[in-house]
Design a protein around this motif. Sequence first.
Motif, PDB file in Angstrom:
ATOM      1  N   HIS A   1      -1.248  -8.421  -4.073  1.00 34.41           N
ATOM      2  CA  HIS A   1      -1.102  -9.398  -5.156  1.00 34.41           C
ATOM      3  C   HIS A   1      -2.138  -9.092  -6.235  1.00 34.41           C
ATOM      4  O   HIS A   1      -3.252  -8.647  -5.940  1.00 34.41           O
TER       5      HIS A   1
ATOM      6  N   HIS B   1      -2.842  -3.065  -4.055  1.00 40.19           N
ATOM      7  CA  HIS B   1      -3.080  -4.445  -3.656  1.00 40.19           C
ATOM      8  C   HIS B   1      -1.751  -5.189  -3.552  1.00 40.19           C
ATOM      9  O   HIS B   1      -0.831  -4.940  -4.325  1.00 40.19           O
TER      10      HIS B   1
ATOM     11  N   VAL C   1      -5.684 -10.569  -5.928  1.00 42.05           N
ATOM     12  CA  VAL C   1      -6.717  -9.863  -5.179  1.00 42.05           C
ATOM     13  C   VAL C   1      -7.528  -8.984  -6.117  1.00 42.05           C
ATOM     14  O   VAL C   1      -8.770  -8.973  -6.087  1.00 42.05           O
ATOM     15  N   THR C   2      -6.845  -8.249  -6.973  1.00 42.02           N
ATOM     16  CA  THR C   2      -7.529  -7.387  -7.936  1.00 42.02           C
ATOM     17  C   THR C   2      -8.395  -8.201  -8.880  1.00 42.02           C
ATOM     18  O   THR C   2      -9.543  -7.840  -9.152  1.00 42.02           O
TER      19      THR C   2
ATOM     20  N   SER D   1       0.821  -1.212   0.000  1.00 42.98           N
ATOM     21  CA  SER D   1       0.000   0.000   0.000  1.00 42.98           C
ATOM     22  C   SER D   1       0.857   1.265   0.000  1.00 42.98           C
ATOM     23  O   SER D   1       0.364   2.340  -0.359  1.00 42.98           O
TER      24      SER D   1
ATOM     25  N   LYS E   1      -3.816  -2.764 -10.226  1.00 45.79           N
ATOM     26  CA  LYS E   1      -3.281  -3.338  -8.981  1.00 45.79           C
ATOM     27  C   LYS E   1      -2.289  -2.394  -8.316  1.00 45.79           C
ATOM     28  O   LYS E   1      -2.317  -2.175  -7.100  1.00 45.79           O
TER      29      LYS E   1
END
Length: 435
Positions: free
Chosen positions: A384, A382, A387-388, A285, A377
């Motif tokens: 990884h 994110h 996740v997106t 992040s 992403k």
Amino acid sequence: MTTPRETPASRRVRANGDGTVYQRKDGRWEAAGYVLAPGNTRKRIRVYGATRKDALAKLTEKIATSNRGLPVPSAQGSVAAYLTYWLENVALHHLRETTHTRYTACVDRYLVPGLGKKKLAKLSAEDVRTWLNQLRTACQCCARGIDTGRDRSRCCAVGQCCRKLLSPLTLTYIHSVLKSALEHAVREEEIPRNVARNVRTGTPRPRCFEPLTADEARQFLTAARGHRLHALFELALHTGLRKGELLGLRWEDLGLDAGTAAIRRTLQRTSAGGLTTLPTKTRASERRIALPARCVQSLKLHHEQQQRECKAAGTAWQDSGHVFTTAQGGSIDPTNLTRTFTTLLRKAGLRRIRFHDLRHSTATLLLEQGVELVVIKELLGHAHIGVTATVYAHVRLRLQRDAIDTLSTALGSPETTETARSDGDESPPCPALVR
């Protein structure tokens, strides 16, 4: 003159308080010593190793931890005692305060009442599975005594159960807290294995969200125009920053000439420190993002407005250094920002959504414009790309359908293709694809 015999390695005398190390008949080495236990008492523990050095290293680590004032839990104790130790001495130093607060509430509400009386060493996968099944089917008004505490009963006390059950996401979260606690017990060699890992709770469906369409986003920004936080909402829709990341932005993080912003911190309200600036949610992040030209212009106008507010406030101005502040310069409470957001939605005539859905709106609109998934992403921060891809799978499915329809048109018969052409010379534009 006689010389004293050398002391064997297994019977070597150690200093007082260092414990005892000796070899067992089965060939393993055993080390024993006294350490601090819960309740400000001392107990004798035993550790084992394949060699004398291994057993001694384990005992030395236990004694060093005890000398720092950290009690060593006993597997003979209850699950409740270990969870208390884990929250106060382990989780407290490795988790954010907000996460620790949620873990504590989860332990107090569900773990201790359901499993607290069982011995840690005797806890089995069957115990965990039975407890989870009870949580899955039990009404929380009945189980937690919520109805009896109301001024006017409307559930269990009147014989009409409302069946207020826990959601699959909540069950998964409770299970994950138990797994984290038992995993640490395994690392400290209090139990041989993590029995909670042998129990499957199933994969819950992702939470549904309703992002704004392009027309709704323009409608919302039109309603926010003229508001003192217009730059914040414009930045949120163009970059997908989280609420805490927006409120934690400082002017030193912005490079308006270069059109960039460094995301380094987040602003949250904690129970102990109030409004507190914390590091970003994860290491991924913490990132640097590009700012669109209209956001740069809005931020410059916002800076001029903030300077006028500073002059108007005079000595009452609180110089927090944040980009988005109250009229007196203080940090904005995330709850107050949510109220402002809801008011603007009502003003724009839009349906009520969460502030976090602005972030989903950004990603959805970018996907529909054909922006690469890896770029989204990095913009959202994110950890990884999976996740997106998982969160926005429904958007990608719709774009895949458009792509398939386009390919189907291209592979059709010449007559069908000519009919589908708009003017007979140029084929219809191909929708943007997501790779």
